[in-house]
Design an enzyme around this catalytic site. Structure first.
Site, PDB file in Angstrom:
ATOM      1  NE  ARG A 106       0.791   0.937   0.573  1.00 32.05           N
ATOM      2  CZ  ARG A 106       0.061  -0.488   0.411  1.00 32.05           C
ATOM      3  NH1 ARG A 106      -0.723  -0.685   1.213  1.00 32.05           N
ATOM      4  NH2 ARG A 106       0.069  -0.787  -0.955  1.00 32.05           N
ATOM      5  CG  HIS A 133      -2.284   0.764  -5.392  1.00 31.18           C
ATOM      6  ND1 HIS A 133      -0.731   0.976  -5.211  1.00 31.18           N
ATOM      7  CD2 HIS A 133      -2.600  -0.491  -4.728  1.00 31.18           C
ATOM      8  CE1 HIS A 133      -0.222  -0.196  -4.586  1.00 31.18           C
ATOM      9  NE2 HIS A 133      -1.365  -1.011  -4.315  1.00 31.18           N
ATOM     10  CD  GLN A 136      -2.495  -4.398  -7.150  1.00 25.27           C
ATOM     11  OE1 GLN A 136      -1.519  -4.512  -5.925  1.00 25.27           O
ATOM     12  NE2 GLN A 136      -2.500  -5.726  -7.707  1.00 25.27           N
ATOM     13  CG  ASP A 229      -9.729  -2.658  -3.773  1.00 29.59           C
ATOM     14  OD1 ASP A 229      -9.454  -3.381  -2.873  1.00 29.59           O
ATOM     15  OD2 ASP A 229      -9.377  -1.338  -3.754  1.00 29.59           O
ATOM     16  CB  CYS A 270      -5.312  -4.970  -5.662  1.00 31.35           C
ATOM     17  SG  CYS A 270      -6.651  -4.088  -4.562  1.00 31.35           S
ATOM     18  NE  ARG A 315       1.906  -4.527  -6.487  1.00 28.90           N
ATOM     19  CZ  ARG A 315       1.525  -3.777  -5.441  1.00 28.90           C
ATOM     20  NH1 ARG A 315       0.816  -4.386  -4.450  1.00 28.90           N
ATOM     21  NH2 ARG A 315       2.096  -2.661  -4.979  1.00 28.90           N
TER      22      ARG A 315
HETATM   23  N1  NVA Z   1      -8.385   0.139  -2.018  1.00 25.80           N
HETATM   24  C1  NVA Z   1      -7.478  -0.402  -1.115  1.00 25.80           C
HETATM   25  C2  NVA Z   1      -6.291  -0.908  -1.803  1.00 25.80           C
HETATM   26  C3  NVA Z   1      -5.283  -1.646  -0.992  1.00 25.80           C
HETATM   27  C4  NVA Z   1      -4.359  -2.265  -1.685  1.00 25.80           C
HETATM   28  C5  NVA Z   1      -7.065   0.582   0.094  1.00 25.80           C
HETATM   29  O1  NVA Z   1      -6.432   1.637  -0.074  1.00 25.80           O
HETATM   30  O2  NVA Z   1      -7.010   0.023   1.038  1.00 25.80           O
HETATM   31  N1   CP Z   2      -2.131  -4.827  -2.969  1.00 31.53           N
HETATM   32  C1   CP Z   2      -1.447  -4.288  -2.127  1.00 31.53           C
HETATM   33  O1   CP Z   2      -1.058  -3.026  -2.342  1.00 31.53           O
HETATM   34  O2   CP Z   2      -1.436  -4.975  -1.115  1.00 31.53           O
HETATM   35  P1   CP Z   2      -0.621  -4.361   0.272  1.00 31.53           P
HETATM   36  O3   CP Z   2      -1.484  -3.453   0.832  1.00 31.53           O
HETATM   37  O4   CP Z   2      -0.341  -5.480   1.225  1.00 31.53           O
HETATM   38  O5   CP Z   2       0.607  -3.503  -0.167  1.00 31.53           O
END
Ligand code: NVA
Ligand code: CP
Length: 329
Positions: A106, A133, A136, A229, A270, A315
């Site tokens: 990540r 992502h 997700q 989101d 998400c 998830r």
């Molecule tokens: N768009 C958000 C998704 C988090 C799971 C981010 O990248 O912060």
């Molecule tokens: N939805 C999601 O990816 O959550 P986290 O950022 O907590 O992993």
């Protein structure tokens, strides 16, 4: 389906059949866990969990799924290892690939997860980049399938930041599974035209429809699913004022849910979500901008239409399925 040895970087690399097979496997492992059956399909596998950005769900899902299957997960945070400071992505990948059987990443740049995949020699799974992502989206598809019993023809409105990692990945997932998918956003936040062209070509094969829409009434009409989101993704923290101004009309609230015209529409997110800024999390935003919620009101978030906790649980089951499919002997 044989996905052994495959990376999981975006759903663009997976056929509709493969996506449905992963969802079937997810449903199977979910049921097994509920029955207390643990077949240990990843016994003696070692899994590296490499994180440049924070995570609750993704980290916990990989950890629990790995342990359920008999594997050993090892968390490697951005300040724990030499990665990106004293050692390049390519060198880190080659070292991790000699010791671990699979690597979750990540982080920021999508090129980083691509480079890990190129050099590691073991499956690499994308646990979120600035662009995509995909794990997700598998959980989201499973949740929609559980509620409606199908994906094809589902009217899916993604409302908010139409060019972030979730919008991009949902658009791909929807195109692959034949949905009527709408990005409902100000045109300044529409997705990259090259990606739109790619997903529309997929849609032509699957019967999906991909629409971009600034008008909220049109965009959410007849929606089975309203999804949103955060307005400011990880790494964009300087943009709150600008996004709040652009996206406040696109906040998911009770009035918007009504505009679907359907009594059984569901709400998905998400997570994490800024649904109640006055009770601690996001208090600074409340004090600065005077709004009690950002992308979704507490009323919708806490309503029976909200399926966000099923989605979060999924998830784990979907990530377990991805690891089994790409790694199990
Ligand atoms: N768009 C958000 C998704 C988090 C799971 C981010 O990248 O912060
Ligand atoms: N939805 C999601 O990816 O959550 P986290 O950022 O907590 O992993």
């Amino acid at each position: 389906m044989n996905l052994k040895g495959r990376h999981f970087l975006t759903l663009l690399d997976y056929s509709p059949q493969e996506i449905h097979a992963l969802l079937d496997l997810s449903a199977k492992v979910k049921e097994e866990k509920k029955q207390g059956i643990f077949p240990q399909r990843l016994l003696h596998k070692n899994i590296a969990l490499l994180f440049e950005k924070n995570s609750t769900r993704t980290r916990c899902a990989f950890t629990v799924a790995a342990i359920d299957e008999g594997a050993h997960p090892e968390f490697l945070g951005r300040n724990d290892i030499q990665f990106g400071k004293k050692e390049s992505v390519a060198d880190t990948a080659r070292v991790l690939g000699r010791m671990f059987d699979g690597i979750q990443f990540r982080g920021f740049k999508h090129e980083t997860v691509e480079a890990l995949a190129k050099y590691a020699g073991v499956p690499v799974w994308n646990g979120l980049t600035d662009s995509y992502h995909p794990t997700q989206v598998l959980a989201d598809l499973l949740t929609v399938r559980e509620v409606f019993g199908r994906l094809k023809g589902i009217v899916f409105a993604y409302v908010g930041d139409g060019r972030n990692n979730m919008a991009n990945s949902l658009m791909i997932g929807a195109a692959k599974t034949g949905m009527d998918f709408r990005i409902v956003a100000p045109s300044a936040l529409f997705p990259d035209p090259a990606l739109i062209e790619t997903v529309r070509a997929i849609a032509a094969e699957t019967g999906a429809r991909i629409t971009l829409c600034e008008d909220i009434e049109t965009g959410v009409k007849a929606a089975d699913v309203i999804y949103t989101d955060v307005w400011v993704s990880m790494g964009e923290e300087s943009r709150f004022a600008e996004r709040i101004q652009l996206l406040l009309p696109y906040q998911v609230n009770a009035a918007m849910m009504k505009k679907t015209g359907k009594a059984d529409s569901i709400f998905l997110h998400c997570l994490p979500a800024f649904h109640d800024l006055q009770t601690g999390v996001g208090m600074d935003i409340y004090e600065k901008f005077g709004i009690p919620a950002m992308e979704v009101t507490d009323e919708v978030f806490e309503s029976p239409a909200s399926r966000v906790w099923d989605q979060a649980e999924n998830r784990m089951h979907t990530i377990k399925a991805v690891m089994i499919a790409t790694l199990a002997d």
